[in-house]
Scaffold this active site. Structure first.
Site, PDB file in Angstrom:
ATOM      1  N   LYS A 165      -5.772 -10.768  -4.048  1.00 28.56           N
ATOM      2  CA  LYS A 165      -6.900 -11.110  -3.162  1.00 28.56           C
ATOM      3  C   LYS A 165      -8.067 -10.154  -3.409  1.00 28.56           C
ATOM      4  O   LYS A 165      -7.863  -8.977  -3.748  1.00 28.56           O
ATOM      5  CB  LYS A 165      -6.468 -11.109  -1.699  1.00 28.56           C
ATOM      6  CG  LYS A 165      -6.551  -9.783  -1.023  1.00 28.56           C
ATOM      7  CD  LYS A 165      -6.437  -9.878   0.492  1.00 28.56           C
ATOM      8  CE  LYS A 165      -6.589  -8.491   1.086  1.00 28.56           C
ATOM      9  NZ  LYS A 165      -7.761  -8.199   1.832  1.00 28.56           N
TER      10      LYS A 165
ATOM     11  N   LYS B 243       0.822  -1.211   0.000  1.00 28.67           N
ATOM     12  CA  LYS B 243       0.000   0.000   0.000  1.00 28.67           C
ATOM     13  C   LYS B 243       0.859   1.266   0.000  1.00 28.67           C
ATOM     14  O   LYS B 243       0.483   2.284  -0.561  1.00 28.67           O
ATOM     15  CB  LYS B 243      -0.965   0.018   1.193  1.00 28.67           C
ATOM     16  CG  LYS B 243      -2.056  -1.041   1.090  1.00 28.67           C
ATOM     17  CD  LYS B 243      -3.225  -0.748   2.022  1.00 28.67           C
ATOM     18  CE  LYS B 243      -4.301  -1.825   1.859  1.00 28.67           C
ATOM     19  NZ  LYS B 243      -5.407  -1.687   2.805  1.00 28.67           N
TER      20      LYS B 243
ATOM     21  N   LYS C  92     -11.705  -4.728  -0.552  1.00 26.45           N
ATOM     22  CA  LYS C  92     -12.644  -3.604  -0.584  1.00 26.45           C
ATOM     23  C   LYS C  92     -12.083  -2.475  -1.425  1.00 26.45           C
ATOM     24  O   LYS C  92     -12.817  -1.723  -2.034  1.00 26.45           O
ATOM     25  CB  LYS C  92     -12.849  -3.064   0.833  1.00 26.45           C
ATOM     26  CG  LYS C  92     -13.636  -3.975   1.715  1.00 26.45           C
ATOM     27  CD  LYS C  92     -14.152  -3.204   2.910  1.00 26.45           C
ATOM     28  CE  LYS C  92     -13.892  -3.955   4.185  1.00 26.45           C
ATOM     29  NZ  LYS C  92     -12.622  -3.597   4.819  1.00 26.45           N
TER      30      LYS C  92
HETATM   31  P1  ATP Z   1      -9.013  -3.391   2.450  1.00 25.64           P
HETATM   32  O1  ATP Z   1      -9.239  -3.594   1.009  1.00 25.64           O
HETATM   33  O2  ATP Z   1      -9.513  -2.054   2.955  1.00 25.64           O
HETATM   34  O3  ATP Z   1      -7.615  -3.736   2.900  1.00 25.64           O
HETATM   35  P2  ATP Z   1     -10.212  -5.941   3.096  1.00 25.64           P
HETATM   36  O4  ATP Z   1     -11.255  -6.240   2.106  1.00 25.64           O
HETATM   37  O5  ATP Z   1      -8.893  -6.610   3.006  1.00 25.64           O
HETATM   38  O6  ATP Z   1     -10.017  -4.367   3.202  1.00 25.64           O
HETATM   39  P3  ATP Z   1     -10.498  -5.974   6.007  1.00 25.64           P
HETATM   40  O7  ATP Z   1     -11.436  -5.122   6.687  1.00 25.64           O
HETATM   41  O8  ATP Z   1      -9.093  -5.531   5.979  1.00 25.64           O
HETATM   42  O9  ATP Z   1     -10.924  -6.249   4.482  1.00 25.64           O
HETATM   43  O10 ATP Z   1     -10.580  -7.453   6.585  1.00 25.64           O
HETATM   44  C1  ATP Z   1     -11.613  -8.027   7.374  1.00 25.64           C
HETATM   45  C2  ATP Z   1     -11.341  -9.518   7.466  1.00 25.64           C
HETATM   46  O11 ATP Z   1     -11.601 -10.131   6.195  1.00 25.64           O
HETATM   47  C3  ATP Z   1      -9.882  -9.869   7.814  1.00 25.64           C
HETATM   48  O12 ATP Z   1      -9.855 -10.943   8.721  1.00 25.64           O
HETATM   49  C4  ATP Z   1      -9.289 -10.290   6.494  1.00 25.64           C
HETATM   50  O13 ATP Z   1      -8.239 -11.218   6.649  1.00 25.64           O
HETATM   51  C5  ATP Z   1     -10.488 -10.934   5.818  1.00 25.64           C
HETATM   52  N1  ATP Z   1     -10.365 -10.864   4.355  1.00 25.64           N
HETATM   53  C6  ATP Z   1     -10.245  -9.738   3.618  1.00 25.64           C
HETATM   54  N2  ATP Z   1     -10.144 -10.038   2.311  1.00 25.64           N
HETATM   55  C7  ATP Z   1     -10.202 -11.403   2.218  1.00 25.64           C
HETATM   56  C8  ATP Z   1     -10.159 -12.323   1.129  1.00 25.64           C
HETATM   57  N3  ATP Z   1     -10.035 -11.901  -0.112  1.00 25.64           N
HETATM   58  N4  ATP Z   1     -10.246 -13.638   1.409  1.00 25.64           N
HETATM   59  C9  ATP Z   1     -10.371 -14.095   2.689  1.00 25.64           C
HETATM   60  N5  ATP Z   1     -10.429 -13.269   3.756  1.00 25.64           N
HETATM   61  C10 ATP Z   1     -10.339 -11.943   3.539  1.00 25.64           C
END
Ligand code: ATP
Ligand code: LTN
Length: 329
Positions: free
Chosen positions: A192, A111, A195
């Protein structure tokens, strides 16, 4: 009862990666553990966010957590900034962490991408995350695979603190699901699902309509060839779809692969499984959205309960480090 802690950033629309990788475990854990789930709004400040947007996403994150099945009668749901002990313990732990170990965090490297203008908060982000966990004496932290490295830091800082200042913190362990620990982006299955993804068509949001889900899955990038086989290295697109279907149906991904003879049939079943999975969640989301006052009351009760525990741990850590107590006990 085992203490469990986890967190989610109010940084955008929740997606099936969040649900399958994390929230589903959270719902299960609330029945067998003393579970704390935190909407980590301070973490969301590490990248520029519109203030009104942050506020509304924070409430929406709470609605999402309730909609997926968290029950505030048996677990604690709260907003990080409502419990100032998180920021306070974070400072104490920053004084235990080294620049070198934070520089090695892959999320910061990705990031921050070496830019001088990157916010200091993005660099120290994993220390705040450590504070979140240690404040609650959490033994287990249910997260997706992307958080493993941050959990390793949390463990190291807890151990280092205990060695230097005496037994103060519980050393937490990650709990990563066996399937769907890393749901990949439908448009770029080497990344991955996230969001903050630049391609919204690569992400299936929890609130996507049946029509949107159907379209996104149908247009998911697949791999050369026609055969449905589970092979994440050579067939990342198809393997991701098989992983998603396995997570939803409870079958194994390689067993599912033998059931399909065309990409089209697999995609159609994945879309249908997701639509069915999300339908009840979307219904509850609509009901809860009609009464935001009740959601805010749940968050207020959650913060009160969380703070009663966090304050004790913070005091323990401050004392151990030699800070003078503000009043005679
Ligand atoms: P950002 O894009 O803002 O980094 P994010 O989508 O990665 O957000 P978080 O709020 O950071 O989501 O994560 C919430 C939970 O969801 C964490 O435990 C994270 O490990 C899990 N998570 C996020 N993305 C994935 C994914 N693609 N597959 C499995 N678990 C996920
Ligand atoms: N860094 C995590 C969110 C997070 C978290 C936590 C997860 C903040 N504090 C404590 C587990 C425990 C993320 O980006 N998913």
């Amino acid at each position: 009862m085992t203490r469990v802690f986890s967190g989610v950033q109010p940084s955008g629309d929740m997606h099936i990666g969040n649900y399958l990788g994390a929230f589903r475990q959270w719902v299960e854990d609330q029945h067998s553990s003393d579970a704390f789930y935190c909407i980590v709004d301070l973490h969301a400040l590490t990248v520029d966010t519109d203030p009104e947007m942050l506020r509304s996403r924070t409430v929406d994150a709470a609605i999402n957590l309730l909609a997926v099945g968290l029950d505030p009668q048996i677990c604690t749901i709260f907003v990080q900034s409502h419990v100032p002990e998180h920021a306070q313990l974070s400072w104490l732990l920053e004084c235990m962490a080294s620049m070198g170990e934070l520089r090695r965090m892959t999320q910061f490297k990705e990031k921050g991408a070496g830019r001088e203008s990157v916010r200091v908060g993005l660099f120290t982000y994993p220390v705040l995350m450590t504070a979140d966990i240690l404040l609650y004496d959490a033994e287990r932290v249910p997260v997706g695979d992307d958080q493993r490295q941050h959990l390793e830091l949390a463990r190291n800082l807890a151990i280092r603190f205990n060695n230097r200042y005496g037994d103060t913190f519980v050393v937490p362990a990650p709990s990563v699901p066996r399937v769907a620990a890393r749901v990949m982006d439908l448009q770029d299955p080497t990344q991955k699902m996230s969001k903050s993804s630049i391609s919204p068509t690569g992400t299936v949001a929890i609130l996507d309509s049946a029509d949107q889900i159907e379209k996104k899955v149908r247009r998911a990038v697949t791999d050369p060839g026609k055969e449905v086989v589970y092979d994440p290295v050579n067939k990342p697109g198809i393997s991701n779809l098989l992983d998603i279907l396995a997570a939803v149906t409870g079958k194994s991904n390689s067993e599912l692969a033998t059931e399909y003879h065309s990409y089209a049939q697999l995609k159609s079943d994945v879309a249908e499984a997701l639509i069915e999975l999300l339908r009840p969640i979307q219904q509850r989301h609509a009901q809860l959205s009609a009464d935001p006052g009740e959601v805010l009351a749940i968050l207020a009760r959650g913060a009160e309960r969380a703070q009663s525990i966090a304050a004790v741990t913070l005091e323990r850590a401050a004392n151990a480090m030699g800070l003078l107590p503000p009043k005679l006990i």
